[in-house]
Scaffold this motif. Structure first.
Motif, PDB file in Angstrom:
ATOM      1  N   PRO A  74      17.721   5.482 -14.484  1.00 23.42           N
ATOM      2  CA  PRO A  74      17.014   6.246 -15.521  1.00 23.42           C
ATOM      3  C   PRO A  74      16.493   7.588 -15.023  1.00 23.42           C
ATOM      4  CG  PRO A  74      16.384   3.940 -15.646  1.00 23.42           C
ATOM      5  CD  PRO A  74      17.223   4.088 -14.404  1.00 23.42           C
ATOM      6  N   GLU A  75      15.950   7.626 -13.781  1.00 22.44           N
ATOM      7  CA  GLU A  75      15.408   8.885 -13.284  1.00 22.44           C
ATOM      8  C   GLU A  75      16.500   9.921 -13.039  1.00 22.44           C
ATOM      9  OE1 GLU A  75      15.408   5.929  -9.758  1.00 22.44           O
ATOM     10  OE2 GLU A  75      15.045   5.917 -11.925  1.00 22.44           O
ATOM     11  N   VAL A  76      17.689   9.443 -12.653  1.00 22.29           N
ATOM     12  CA  VAL A  76      18.814  10.364 -12.465  1.00 22.29           C
ATOM     13  C   VAL A  76      19.265  10.926 -13.814  1.00 22.29           C
ATOM     14  CG1 VAL A  76      21.215  10.556 -11.699  1.00 22.29           C
ATOM     15  CG2 VAL A  76      19.570   9.256 -10.332  1.00 22.29           C
ATOM     16  N   ARG A  77      19.329  10.069 -14.823  1.00 25.15           N
ATOM     17  CA  ARG A  77      19.711  10.528 -16.161  1.00 25.15           C
ATOM     18  C   ARG A  77      18.679  11.515 -16.711  1.00 25.15           C
ATOM     19  NH1 ARG A  77      20.767   5.146 -19.492  1.00 25.15           N
ATOM     20  NH2 ARG A  77      21.044   6.685 -21.155  1.00 25.15           N
ATOM     21  N   LEU A  78      17.398  11.259 -16.429  1.00 21.24           N
ATOM     22  CA  LEU A  78      16.349  12.177 -16.877  1.00 21.24           C
ATOM     23  C   LEU A  78      16.492  13.529 -16.178  1.00 21.24           C
ATOM     24  CD1 LEU A  78      13.775  12.381 -18.643  1.00 21.24           C
ATOM     25  CD2 LEU A  78      12.467  11.744 -16.603  1.00 21.24           C
ATOM     26  N   TYR A  79      16.795  13.501 -14.883  1.00 18.82           N
ATOM     27  CA  TYR A  79      16.968  14.741 -14.130  1.00 18.82           C
ATOM     28  C   TYR A  79      18.161  15.539 -14.661  1.00 18.82           C
ATOM     29  CZ  TYR A  79      18.077  17.873 -10.236  1.00 18.82           C
ATOM     30  OH  TYR A  79      18.369  18.979  -9.472  1.00 18.82           O
ATOM     31  N   GLU A  80      19.265  14.858 -14.910  1.00 20.29           N
ATOM     32  CA  GLU A  80      20.457  15.548 -15.420  1.00 20.29           C
ATOM     33  C   GLU A  80      20.190  16.165 -16.789  1.00 20.29           C
ATOM     34  OE1 GLU A  80      23.218  12.371 -15.247  1.00 20.29           O
ATOM     35  OE2 GLU A  80      23.750  12.695 -13.130  1.00 20.29           O
ATOM     36  N   ALA A  81      19.426  15.439 -17.636  1.00 19.86           N
ATOM     37  CA  ALA A  81      19.081  15.989 -18.950  1.00 19.86           C
ATOM     38  C   ALA A  81      18.129  17.175 -18.809  1.00 19.86           C
ATOM     39  CB  ALA A  81      18.448  14.905 -19.824  1.00 19.86           C
ATOM     40  N   ALA A  82      17.216  17.103 -17.825  1.00 18.61           N
ATOM     41  CA  ALA A  82      16.280  18.209 -17.602  1.00 18.61           C
ATOM     42  C   ALA A  82      17.028  19.463 -17.145  1.00 18.61           C
ATOM     43  CB  ALA A  82      15.228  17.804 -16.569  1.00 18.61           C
ATOM     44  N   LEU A  83      18.024  19.282 -16.271  1.00 14.93           N
ATOM     45  CA  LEU A  83      18.831  20.420 -15.842  1.00 14.93           C
ATOM     46  C   LEU A  83      19.557  21.042 -17.028  1.00 14.93           C
ATOM     47  CD1 LEU A  83      20.470  19.333 -12.446  1.00 14.93           C
ATOM     48  CD2 LEU A  83      18.587  20.925 -12.801  1.00 14.93           C
ATOM     49  N   GLU A  84      20.127  20.203 -17.872  1.00 12.14           N
ATOM     50  CA  GLU A  84      20.845  20.696 -19.042  1.00 12.14           C
ATOM     51  C   GLU A  84      19.924  21.482 -19.965  1.00 12.14           C
ATOM     52  OE1 GLU A  84      23.991  20.595 -20.143  1.00 12.14           O
ATOM     53  OE2 GLU A  84      24.713  19.728 -18.265  1.00 12.14           O
ATOM     54  N   ALA A  85      18.649  21.090 -20.008  1.00 10.80           N
ATOM     55  CA  ALA A  85      17.682  21.750 -20.887  1.00 10.80           C
ATOM     56  C   ALA A  85      17.082  22.999 -20.248  1.00 10.80           C
ATOM     57  CB  ALA A  85      16.580  20.782 -21.281  1.00 10.80           C
ATOM     58  N   GLY A  86      17.449  23.282 -19.004  1.00  9.82           N
ATOM     59  CA  GLY A  86      16.935  24.474 -18.336  1.00  9.82           C
ATOM     60  C   GLY A  86      15.605  24.290 -17.660  1.00  9.82           C
ATOM     61  N   ALA A  87      15.229  23.034 -17.374  1.00  7.04           N
ATOM     62  CA  ALA A  87      13.935  22.777 -16.747  1.00  7.04           C
ATOM     63  C   ALA A  87      13.889  23.204 -15.290  1.00  7.04           C
ATOM     64  CB  ALA A  87      13.590  21.281 -16.853  1.00  7.04           C
ATOM     65  N   ASP A  88      15.011  23.605 -14.723  1.00  8.40           N
ATOM     66  CA  ASP A  88      14.993  24.129 -13.348  1.00  8.40           C
ATOM     67  C   ASP A  88      14.481  25.568 -13.326  1.00  8.40           C
ATOM     68  OD1 ASP A  88      17.215  24.852 -14.807  1.00  8.40           O
ATOM     69  OD2 ASP A  88      18.492  25.100 -13.046  1.00  8.40           O
ATOM     70  N   SER A  89      14.359  26.187 -14.502  1.00  7.81           N
ATOM     71  CA  SER A  89      13.844  27.557 -14.584  1.00  7.81           C
ATOM     72  C   SER A  89      12.433  27.590 -15.169  1.00  7.81           C
ATOM     73  CB  SER A  89      14.772  28.420 -15.450  1.00  7.81           C
ATOM     74  OG  SER A  89      16.078  28.461 -14.913  1.00  7.81           O
ATOM     75  N   ASP A  90      12.245  26.917 -16.303  1.00  9.98           N
ATOM     76  CA  ASP A  90      10.947  26.892 -16.977  1.00  9.98           C
ATOM     77  C   ASP A  90      10.647  25.474 -17.459  1.00  9.98           C
ATOM     78  OD1 ASP A  90      10.314  29.810 -17.039  1.00  9.98           O
ATOM     79  OD2 ASP A  90      12.195  29.862 -18.185  1.00  9.98           O
ATOM     80  N   PRO A  91       9.349  25.113 -17.543  1.00  7.34           N
ATOM     81  CA  PRO A  91       8.997  23.775 -18.058  1.00  7.34           C
ATOM     82  C   PRO A  91       9.543  23.570 -19.462  1.00  7.34           C
ATOM     83  CG  PRO A  91       7.083  24.821 -17.046  1.00  7.34           C
ATOM     84  CD  PRO A  91       8.152  25.880 -17.139  1.00  7.34           C
ATOM     85  N   VAL A  92       9.979  22.328 -19.728  1.00  6.60           N
ATOM     86  CA  VAL A  92      10.551  21.969 -21.019  1.00  6.60           C
ATOM     87  C   VAL A  92       9.786  20.773 -21.567  1.00  6.60           C
ATOM     88  CG1 VAL A  92      12.643  21.226 -22.227  1.00  6.60           C
ATOM     89  CG2 VAL A  92      12.818  22.810 -20.305  1.00  6.60           C
TER      90      VAL A  92
END
Length: 508
Positions: A74-92
């Motif tokens: 689950p944490e890996v899937r959450l991380y992959e979804a966060a990357l897709e949403a651009g959370a590596d640049s700004d909080p989402v």
């Protein structure tokens, strides 16, 4: 020499040259393994076999673990979804990322619990960030699960997985370790001699029956020895959860102190949850970051019109000659919005307003021990849902001394006598203070509750004309002080430690 039939069968199947396991003897004799085990111990007592033991430990993925091998942790899937949403640049928004990840139910809690622990990013105030340098392909737990899924059940010492990773997977319920005692029997020289001379089968009786007793034959038969030290299958029976046991004990204590129990809805209008508590509608705790609103239905239909008017007036203008109110927007539509209660004080407002059992005359004491829901960040002392010990006393001329004395009496019933108090601010109580207790293992101060005397701005609209002192205490924090738990996720939730729950002794 005469021996019972099962012992004779085991002797004839065993060897003097090499050790034979109990399972192999059971297969050779067509006897149940537990019968063979008993026979082996009896033969050992007779000096006819030598018994050796070793403990084998195997590990295998659970069904949940196998599911994650296919779908991803689950944490890996959450991380992959966060990357897709651009959370590596700004909080989402955390809700946006969870929706995109496809996670549902308990998997969401699991993902949130392990996301920051593994360095995938951070979760704060309902927003999520992703570390662009994190590498899910190097996730030790995911790789270990995949290796175990390929191997099936394997000996622990044969898998190339470090002990910490294996322990973490076991705590998460993704792998199951099994210990089995392997017993082997070898014939002694005496047994060989006796076998060469011939061993007769003795007729023995394994249990007393009604027929033996009524016929009198019990006096003439030979009973088989009963080995009380032989292994028996372990059964884990169901029992009341320690949290529920403590909740029932809390209820008993409060009833013994003269309190009556309150009941009410888990889903309620913001009016009862916050507006009646003189909580301004623009308070940060009333945003979607901290509360769980309902999608359907969204609003309550029925609220007492007169009470709504009085509460709105208190918010806008205040109460009494010196009251000023908040001079901030107040919207009845917002007050009618439905949400999961963030505290059980919504029950107190309903009872004090006379909505549940009619008008209450002082002196009166009421309590509840019920579940509440908050959009908190998960950590060792916070969950998204927990139990709150709500209570209030209505009487004339109450003081902080009365409130402190009530707490000292209550916690003394659980062996806790070192309660400390700290001044605090609440929109609905004045004076207010928090309660702290000392953790028995770490020695740290643990916040265990919040309390105070209800303000006039809260009581006057409800029609209450005397003092009311009130509190909200955390049941889980009480357990931490009683039993030394350091992480409330060990006692309930998706990551609870079942072995800890089975072995913890309940104290009274």
């Amino acid at each position: 020499m005469q021996l019972p039939a099962q012992q004779v069968a085991v002797l004839e199947a065993a060897s003097a040259d090499e050790a034979t396991s109990v399972d192999a003897l059971a297969a050779a004799t067509d006897l149940p393994p537990e019968t063979v085990t008993g026979a082996v111990f009896e033969l050992e007592d007779e000096g006819l076999v030598a018994v050796t033991e070793r403990v084998d430990e195997t590990v295998a993925p659970t069904n949940e673990g196998r599911d994650y091998v296919e779908a991803g942790l689950p944490e890996v899937r959450l991380y992959e979804a966060a990357l897709e949403a651009g959370a590596d640049s700004d909080p989402v928004s955390m809700g946006q990322v969870i929706g995109a990840s496809g996670l549902e139910g308990g998997a969401v809690d699991i993902a949130l619990s392990n996301y920051a622990r593994k360095g995938y990013g951070a979760i704060d105030s309902g927003e999520i960030t992703a570390d662009p340098d994190a590498d899910p392909t190097a996730d030790a737990e995911a790789n270990a699960l995949a290796a175990l899924a390929d191997a099936g059940e394997a000996a622990v010492d044969s898998v190339d997985i470090d002990a910490d990773t294996l322990d973490q997977l076991e705590r998460r319920g993704l792998v199951e370790r099994t210990e089995s005692t392997i017993r082997q029997a070898t014939l002694t020289e005496r047994a060989v001699t006796e076998l060469m001379g011939g061993i007769e089968t003795a007729e023995t009786v394994g249990q007393v029956t009604p027929e033996l007793l009524t016929s009198g034959e019990w006096a003439d038969v030979e009973f088989a020895d009963y080995n009380v030290e032989a292994d028996a299958e372990q059964f884990e029976g169901g029992k009341v959860h320690i949290l529920r046991q403590t909740a029932e004990r809390v209820k008993d204590v409060l009833v013994g102190m003269g309190f009556q129990e309150m009941e009410g809805p888990h889903v309620d209008a913001d009016f009862w949850i916050n507006d009646c508590l003189f909580m301004p509608q623009d308070h940060p705790a009333r945003t979607h970051w901290d509360r769980f609103a309902l999608e359907q239905p969204t609003h309550i239909d029925d609220l007492p019109t007169d009470l709504v008017d009085r509460v709105e007036r208190a918010h806008r203008e205040g109460v009494g000659d010196d009251g000023e109110g908040y001079h901030s927007p107040w919207d009845e539509d917002f007050a009618r919005a439905l949400a999961l209660r963030g505290h059980t004080t919504s029950l107190s407002t309903r009872y004090l307003a006379g909505q549940e059992i009619g008008e209450i005359e002082p002196p009166a004491r009421f309590f509840s021990v019920e579940k509440v829901y908050r959009n908190d960040t998960l950590d060792p002392t916070h969950l998204l849902e927990f139990f709150q010990i709500e209570g209030w006393v209505m009487a004339e001329d109450l003081s902080v001394r009365d409130l402190m004395g009530t707490f000292e009496e209550f916690y003394a019933q659980f062996g806790i006598t070192d309660i400390e108090f700290k001044p605090h601010y609440n929109p609905y109580t004045e004076p207010s203070f928090e309660l702290f207790g000392t953790h028995p293992t770490t020695g740290e101060q643990v916040e265990i509750g919040n309390s105070g005397i209800f303000r006039e701005e809260m009581l006057e609209p409800l029609g209450v004309e005397c003092d009311v002192m009130a509190w909200g205490l955390a049941l889980e924090r009480l357990l931490m002080l009683m039993y030394g738990f350091e992480d409330i996720r060990d006692i309930h939730g998706t990551l609870c430690d079942l072995e800890l729950l089975r072995e913890t002794e309940v104290t009274y």
